[in-house]
Design an enzyme around this catalytic site. Sequence first.
Site, mmCIF file in Angstrom:
data_model
loop_
_atom_site.group_PDB
_atom_site.id
_atom_site.type_symbol
_atom_site.label_atom_id
_atom_site.label_comp_id
_atom_site.label_asym_id
_atom_site.label_seq_id
_atom_site.Cartn_x
_atom_site.Cartn_y
_atom_site.Cartn_z
ATOM 1 C CB VAL A 91 -0.960 0.032 1.214
ATOM 2 C CG1 VAL A 91 -1.964 -1.097 1.127
ATOM 3 C CG2 VAL A 91 -0.196 -0.018 2.529
ATOM 4 C CG ASP A 92 0.468 6.132 -0.544
ATOM 5 O OD1 ASP A 92 1.655 6.250 -0.867
ATOM 6 O OD2 ASP A 92 -0.334 7.075 -0.545
#
Length: 380
Positions: free
Chosen positions: A220-221
């Site tokens: 994820v980010d």
Amino acid sequence: MEFSNLTLEIFSKLEQKWLSHCKATNKTRILSIDGGGTTAIVAGEALIYLEDQIRVHTSDPHAQVADFFDIVAGTGIGAILAAMITAGDAFGRPLYTAREAVRLVSERNSELYKLKSGGIFRRRRRFSSRSMDNALKQVFQRKEEDGRLLTLKDTCKPLLIPCFDLKSSAPFVFSRADASESPSFDFELWKVCRATSATPSHFKPFDFASVDGKTSCSAVDGGLVMNNPTAAAVTHVLHNKRDFPSVNGVEDLLVLSLGNGSSNAKACETRTCSTPSVVDIVLDGVSETIDQMLGNAFCWNRTDYVRIQAFGLESEAMKKEEVLKERGLESLPFGGKRLLTETNGNRIDSFVQRLVATGKPSPPSSPCKDSAVNPLANGR
């Protein structure tokens, strides 16, 4: 005899002064680009102006950003720009100029962040993973080599890009240094950029593997932990004696950190100018905390650390025009900021003068320029 001793003393002092000057200019140069948002207006304009000023001060119309930095780091959309300006062509030169990279991100923005059609009860914007995958593959592909997809080892300068791995519940930093050591840590550049851009509120976690399939992540980010990757880059340089043997402390560094605007500006990208989300607040908090830490570390020589950020952007029409005209903010030791008289453009210009004074290095060739890396089956 006395005259000879006096002459010797004078020349000795001049030599010491010259050596001291050489030592001062022999700094390792770091460029860091924040994540946040989908347009990279602030970082994009700063990058273009940075490269333009480098060309002006060197009288070299072909000079590129990567020529004057020893390592580049980026997160999210900042990572896409960082990877583009360091990705190497078949001759070890940067594949894209700063202007070309920013233009491509702008032109392909609707592909990178293509809205998915949702039901009437969907309250959050969701982007198409497939569309972003395809756009990134096209960006990081060498046309002259039968469409081979570039990997971390294909960068012409060291590159650092973070993500958060759900499998290990810990940050994971993609590094060319690690990629050159083992194919288990070499990843295709489009996957690296895809991983660091997987914002939970917009994309599903991105599952992928290294070129040999031995290392896998569910990413994820990277902005959730390192939206401002400057500290990661500084730490990497300080501890990587193999690639940066002359660096002993922050006094040996010259750092330019490019922000990507405030949460209010990012919220306005939706054209609703809504209240910033928790994710936006986290991204801003991470970035500002790192800026404060670096401000403290470089408090004895503020010219060695420059942070470019824009907080007063309100409308899409004035963004590009106002980024370089906005007055700079500088973090103060032990908290707080002060408004400078210099604009962002002035600060970049002054930084470039110091940057060019360090001399143009011969860009190192890509570690795998002469070796072929086979893509994984199924395009992974």
